[in-house]
Structure formats: C-alpha cells, structure tokens
Write an enzyme that holds these catalytic residues in place. Sequence first.
Site, PDB file in Angstrom:
ATOM      1  N   TYR A  11      -5.565  29.485   7.736  1.00 22.27           N
ATOM      2  CA  TYR A  11      -6.308  28.402   8.187  1.00 22.27           C
ATOM      3  C   TYR A  11      -7.890  28.758   8.364  1.00 22.27           C
ATOM      4  O   TYR A  11      -8.579  29.446   8.556  1.00 22.27           O
ATOM      5  CB  TYR A  11      -5.824  28.101   9.611  1.00 22.27           C
ATOM      6  CG  TYR A  11      -6.444  26.900  10.390  1.00 22.27           C
ATOM      7  CD1 TYR A  11      -6.321  25.650   9.793  1.00 22.27           C
ATOM      8  CD2 TYR A  11      -7.707  26.965  11.184  1.00 22.27           C
ATOM      9  CE1 TYR A  11      -6.752  24.399  10.626  1.00 22.27           C
ATOM     10  CE2 TYR A  11      -8.390  25.765  11.612  1.00 22.27           C
ATOM     11  CZ  TYR A  11      -7.932  24.413  10.963  1.00 22.27           C
ATOM     12  OH  TYR A  11      -8.786  23.640  11.815  1.00 22.27           O
ATOM     13  N   THR A  31      -3.881  -7.126 -26.760  1.00 20.63           N
ATOM     14  CA  THR A  31      -4.337  -5.684 -26.943  1.00 20.63           C
ATOM     15  C   THR A  31      -5.834  -5.789 -27.300  1.00 20.63           C
ATOM     16  O   THR A  31      -6.422  -6.869 -27.805  1.00 20.63           O
ATOM     17  CB  THR A  31      -3.692  -5.101 -28.297  1.00 20.63           C
ATOM     18  OG1 THR A  31      -4.045  -5.730 -29.292  1.00 20.63           O
ATOM     19  CG2 THR A  31      -2.076  -5.100 -28.222  1.00 20.63           C
ATOM     20  N   HIS A  32      -6.406  -4.764 -26.756  1.00 20.02           N
ATOM     21  CA  HIS A  32      -8.341  -4.871 -26.947  1.00 20.02           C
ATOM     22  C   HIS A  32      -8.636  -6.152 -26.260  1.00 20.02           C
ATOM     23  O   HIS A  32      -9.942  -6.515 -26.768  1.00 20.02           O
ATOM     24  CB  HIS A  32      -8.697  -4.680 -28.370  1.00 20.02           C
ATOM     25  CG  HIS A  32      -8.004  -3.671 -29.217  1.00 20.02           C
ATOM     26  ND1 HIS A  32      -8.426  -2.383 -29.343  1.00 20.02           N
ATOM     27  CD2 HIS A  32      -6.570  -3.776 -30.129  1.00 20.02           C
ATOM     28  CE1 HIS A  32      -7.546  -1.692 -30.144  1.00 20.02           C
ATOM     29  NE2 HIS A  32      -6.586  -2.516 -30.624  1.00 20.02           N
ATOM     30  N   LYS A  84      -8.331  15.074   7.240  1.00 16.60           N
ATOM     31  CA  LYS A  84      -7.633  14.020   7.912  1.00 16.60           C
ATOM     32  C   LYS A  84      -8.183  12.742   7.549  1.00 16.60           C
ATOM     33  O   LYS A  84      -7.564  11.540   7.113  1.00 16.60           O
ATOM     34  CB  LYS A  84      -7.556  13.983   9.266  1.00 16.60           C
ATOM     35  CG  LYS A  84      -6.453  15.135   9.927  1.00 16.60           C
ATOM     36  CD  LYS A  84      -6.513  15.646  11.282  1.00 16.60           C
ATOM     37  CE  LYS A  84      -6.145  17.096  11.460  1.00 16.60           C
ATOM     38  NZ  LYS A  84      -7.022  17.860  10.764  1.00 16.60           N
ATOM     39  N   SER A 106     -18.368 -19.574  -2.320  1.00 21.08           N
ATOM     40  CA  SER A 106     -19.776 -18.865  -2.453  1.00 21.08           C
ATOM     41  C   SER A 106     -20.796 -19.787  -1.440  1.00 21.08           C
ATOM     42  O   SER A 106     -20.655 -20.794  -1.324  1.00 21.08           O
ATOM     43  CB  SER A 106     -20.240 -19.224  -3.790  1.00 21.08           C
ATOM     44  OG  SER A 106     -21.755 -19.380  -3.975  1.00 21.08           O
ATOM     45  N   LYS A 141     -17.803 -22.720  -6.528  1.00 17.94           N
ATOM     46  CA  LYS A 141     -16.915 -21.551  -6.634  1.00 17.94           C
ATOM     47  C   LYS A 141     -15.681 -21.406  -5.676  1.00 17.94           C
ATOM     48  O   LYS A 141     -15.677 -21.754  -4.441  1.00 17.94           O
ATOM     49  CB  LYS A 141     -17.905 -20.197  -6.311  1.00 17.94           C
ATOM     50  CG  LYS A 141     -19.065 -20.133  -7.219  1.00 17.94           C
ATOM     51  CD  LYS A 141     -18.512 -19.788  -8.841  1.00 17.94           C
ATOM     52  CE  LYS A 141     -18.340 -18.183  -8.705  1.00 17.94           C
ATOM     53  NZ  LYS A 141     -19.441 -17.396  -8.802  1.00 17.94           N
ATOM     54  N   GLN A 183     -10.092  20.731   8.728  1.00 14.87           N
ATOM     55  CA  GLN A 183     -10.074  19.614   9.548  1.00 14.87           C
ATOM     56  C   GLN A 183     -10.394  18.358   8.847  1.00 14.87           C
ATOM     57  O   GLN A 183     -10.245  17.145   9.328  1.00 14.87           O
ATOM     58  CB  GLN A 183     -10.983  19.954  10.665  1.00 14.87           C
ATOM     59  CG  GLN A 183     -11.047  18.781  11.833  1.00 14.87           C
ATOM     60  CD  GLN A 183     -11.801  19.202  13.006  1.00 14.87           C
ATOM     61  OE1 GLN A 183     -11.103  19.986  13.655  1.00 14.87           O
ATOM     62  NE2 GLN A 183     -12.948  18.863  13.267  1.00 14.87           N
ATOM     63  N   SER A 205     -12.621  16.663  16.878  1.00 17.63           N
ATOM     64  CA  SER A 205     -11.937  15.694  16.018  1.00 17.63           C
ATOM     65  C   SER A 205     -11.252  14.735  16.468  1.00 17.63           C
ATOM     66  O   SER A 205     -10.565  13.877  16.109  1.00 17.63           O
ATOM     67  CB  SER A 205     -10.953  16.676  15.084  1.00 17.63           C
ATOM     68  OG  SER A 205     -10.245  17.411  15.801  1.00 17.63           O
ATOM     69  N   GLU A 248     -10.475  -8.681  -6.412  1.00 18.47           N
ATOM     70  CA  GLU A 248     -11.729  -7.828  -6.757  1.00 18.47           C
ATOM     71  C   GLU A 248     -11.739  -6.631  -5.790  1.00 18.47           C
ATOM     72  O   GLU A 248     -11.870  -5.333  -6.293  1.00 18.47           O
ATOM     73  CB  GLU A 248     -12.960  -8.746  -6.566  1.00 18.47           C
ATOM     74  CG  GLU A 248     -13.202  -9.681  -7.752  1.00 18.47           C
ATOM     75  CD  GLU A 248     -14.086 -10.584  -7.425  1.00 18.47           C
ATOM     76  OE1 GLU A 248     -15.103 -10.551  -8.284  1.00 18.47           O
ATOM     77  OE2 GLU A 248     -14.426 -11.182  -6.467  1.00 18.47           O
TER      78      GLU A 248
HETATM   79  N1  ARG Z   1      -8.734  20.090  14.845  1.00 13.83           N
HETATM   80  C1  ARG Z   1      -8.100  21.109  13.923  1.00 13.83           C
HETATM   81  C2  ARG Z   1      -7.978  20.591  12.783  1.00 13.83           C
HETATM   82  O1  ARG Z   1      -7.694  19.386  12.472  1.00 13.83           O
HETATM   83  C3  ARG Z   1      -6.853  21.545  14.873  1.00 13.83           C
HETATM   84  C4  ARG Z   1      -6.540  23.127  14.273  1.00 13.83           C
HETATM   85  C5  ARG Z   1      -7.729  23.960  14.923  1.00 13.83           C
HETATM   86  N2  ARG Z   1      -7.592  25.321  14.896  1.00 13.83           N
HETATM   87  C6  ARG Z   1      -8.319  26.250  15.147  1.00 13.83           C
HETATM   88  N3  ARG Z   1      -7.896  27.450  14.880  1.00 13.83           N
HETATM   89  N4  ARG Z   1      -9.449  25.920  15.620  1.00 13.83           N
HETATM   90  O2  ARG Z   1      -7.512  21.412  11.644  1.00 13.83           O
END
Ligand code: ARG
Length: 462
Positions: free
Chosen positions: A317, A155-156, A325, A277, A283, A322, A22, A290
């Site tokens: 967890y 409206t509409h 993000k 354009s 244009k 992961q 990651s 947009e």
């Molecule tokens: N890169 C992992 C994440 O974003 C970090 C946590 C990893 N934890 C684990 N037990 N492998 O979730």
Amino acid sequence: MALWGGRFEGGSSAMFRRVNDSLPFDQQLASQDIRGSIVWSRAIARAGVLTAEEQQRLEQALEAMLVKAEAGQLDFAASQEEDIHSFVEAALTEELGDLARKLHTGRSRNDQVATDFRLWVKEHAQALAQDLQQLRKALVQSAQRHQTVIMPGYTHLQRAQPVRYPHWCLAYVEMIKRDISRVQDLLKRMDQCPLGSGALAGTVYEVDRVQIAKDLGFTEPCRNSLDAVSDRDYVLELLFVASSSMMHLSRLAEDMIFFNSGEAGFLRLGDGVTSGSSLMPQKKNPDALELMRGKCGRVFGSLQALLVTMKGLPLAYNKDMQEDKEGAFDAVNQWHICLMIACEVIDSVELNSERCAQAAREGYANATELADYLVAKGIPFRTAHEIAGQVVLSALAKSKAIEQLSLAELQEFSELIQEDVYPVLQLEYLVNKRSILGGTGEKPVLDALRQELEAIAAGQDR
Ligand code: ARG
C-alpha cells in the site's frame, strides 16, 4: 481523533489535513465500511478476541449505523475524522466506549479500504449492468416501433447504402451487449476478498478468511496479502468498461446529432431532452446528446489518471492509492447518468420516415443494382459499371434519382434497359436483397429483433 496518535507529539498542519483527509469523498464507502466491520467483528469473535456478548453489542451498534448510512443520515460535515474508517470507529466509540476500541484488532485500514472499495465496485458494476440492459431494451423497443423505416447508411459520412432503422438500433445493441459481458467478466475476476490481509503481510489472529469472504458475498479470499492490499485492477477494469461504454454512447450521440440536424432531418428529439438558445428563439439544441459525447473526456481521464497513479508504485500500500476513488466515483456517476439519459433520448425520438427514405434514394445507392441488372442481361460487369456510372452522371445533371429517369432517358445508355428495371431500382428491393445473416434485409433484421426481444424477456444479458 486520528487512529494513529500514539507516536506523535505534534498535531497535523491544516494544509496536511487538506491534502490527506479523504472523508469528504470516501464517505461514499460508509455502508461498505460498516458491513465490512460487522463481518470482521464476527471473525475476530470466532478467533477468541471478542466474547459472543461483545460481538453482539458491536454488531447491533454497527447495524443501527448501517441503517443511518443507507438513509443518508450520518453527519459527515460535522466530523473532524480523517477518513471513513476513522469516522465509523469514532462513532462506534462514542456509543460503546472501550469495546469499540477492540474492533480494529488484527485489521488494517489497508485491507479495510481494499475490501470496502471492492464491495463498492461490485455493487456499482452490477447496477451499471442493469443500466446497460435498460438502454439495450430502449433501443430494441425503438427498433420495434419503427420496423419499416429505411434510411441512408454511411461510410466516410457519405451516403453509401440504405439500411433499416432497426438495423442501426441493433448495431448499438451489439456494442451494449459487449459492454455488459465486460462487466460480467470483471465481476468474475474481482470476486475475491482482501479482508484478513492486514497491513500487508497477513494477520496474526486466526480469523477464517474463507468464512469472511463468504459473509461479504465473495467467492473466496484473495490469495496473497501483498497483492490484496495493493491491487486496484478491479477499479481500472470498471473504468475501462465505463470508457468503452461511453465511447459507444458518444458514437450513438454523434449519429443522432447528425440525424437530428436540419441538413439530415431524419428525426426529431423530444422537448424534454433538448434545450433552447438564449439568443436564437428558433433553436432546439441536442444538449443531452452533446453531453453524452462530451462527458467521455472526464471518464477516459479517470481511467488514465488511475493508470498513471498505479504505475511504478512499489508493493504494497502507498497513500497515492487514496487517489483511486474520486475519479471512479465520478466516472461511474456520469456513466450512469449518460445511460439513463440515452434511454430517454431514444424513447423521445420521432422519426420522419418519408425524409429518411427520400435521403436514402437521393444517394444513388441503386447504381450497383443497375449494374447488376445489366450483368443479368449479358453485359460484362466492368462495362455495366461504366454504363451505370454514366447514368448517375446524367441523373445528377438533371437533379433526379435514377428511377426518376424515363425509359427513353435510360435507354440512351443501353438498349438492354427495359421497363423491368424500375422494380429493381426500388429502395425496398435493394435493401431486402441484403438478406444474408447480419445484413440489413427484412428477414435478418426481423430475426435479430425477435431474438433480442426473446433474450430481453428471458432476462438474458447476451
Ligand atoms: N484513506 C485511505 C485510502 O483511501 C485508507 C487507507 C489508509 N491506510 C494507511 N496506511 N494510511 O487509501
């Protein structure tokens, strides 16, 4: 150097690295990870794991790394590390050797990443609230610059009743203020620190979690370690606010694309926020607007993606998480860009007030006024409504507005219509009749504008 090599005999496959690593994206959490590590070093020093001298050396090295991180000088590209947590530890180990290997005592990447991401969400939510405030200001200032402009309200997407341009601006200001208050709400709810929750069950070292939370700027520690490491509600909430705000921006964009069209011609956008354009020299396209509309897709998508990722995950967890993000990083970035370009677009607008008023007049919005006028002369409303309808029909046939008909033409429909009908049919008259709180009359709009200006000057977010 993986953080977990001990029980492995073989190395990771190249494809596993591609699916698992990651660092290419969680490098965005560098500064949060380093700050979390500084606070953790203090916590385990207080718990007797590090001497004061060891803690100081760690803190100094981490502080130096933080400076580099904030200057964008950490070399992630050259690193073979799996994620930002390993990266920071490896860099520290290179500098301090075995001492750095003590830092992870009592901590897990699970409470670490949960803490890093909370810090990131908190910082970005605060920054986005500022962006929203900036757009609010741009709209209020535009309303102030064009206080007297009257345009058709729809409206509409059919011309319905005329409204003041500031009234339209302030409608979006209301939406923006709700988005700001959503950000404030999520900041309150997420204000708890996961660090010290360990992998899932808490830590055996006697760290002071209240102090850790304080040191990292949270009000209190998370109450349950299983929840602390597996909760991503705060990301979902941020993605929802991003989505709701983008939805508002896309409605604003759609209104303005239409107002800017040749057919409406109410406003012109600045050269700086439009493009040409490659084929058609004449244009000038509203690309910024947009894209504000179009980028909703990916932002809403990120919200949906994370909901689906989290759905059905067993406590606590799981590596699925992961995936929380990249969508959030992208959504927040796009949201920021859209808010900023929206400010530029609003600042660039040139209104054609004559065209706005003309379009407002063309829609026979004063037909109701004519009916009310007849009611005041003693005609029952139902009859008055019918007469006014016939007047509209005949005006339409002559391609005229009602007020462009002569008195003789009007009197064909009712003898009761006199000279005094004309002021009643004026645009300003019918707009200003809506002087109720929240209406588009001069008084409520100017009151609302003044209140906004005062709130902004006082730095209030409501
Ligand atoms: N890169 C992992 C994440 O974003 C970090 C946590 C990893 N934890 C684990 N037990 N492998 O979730």
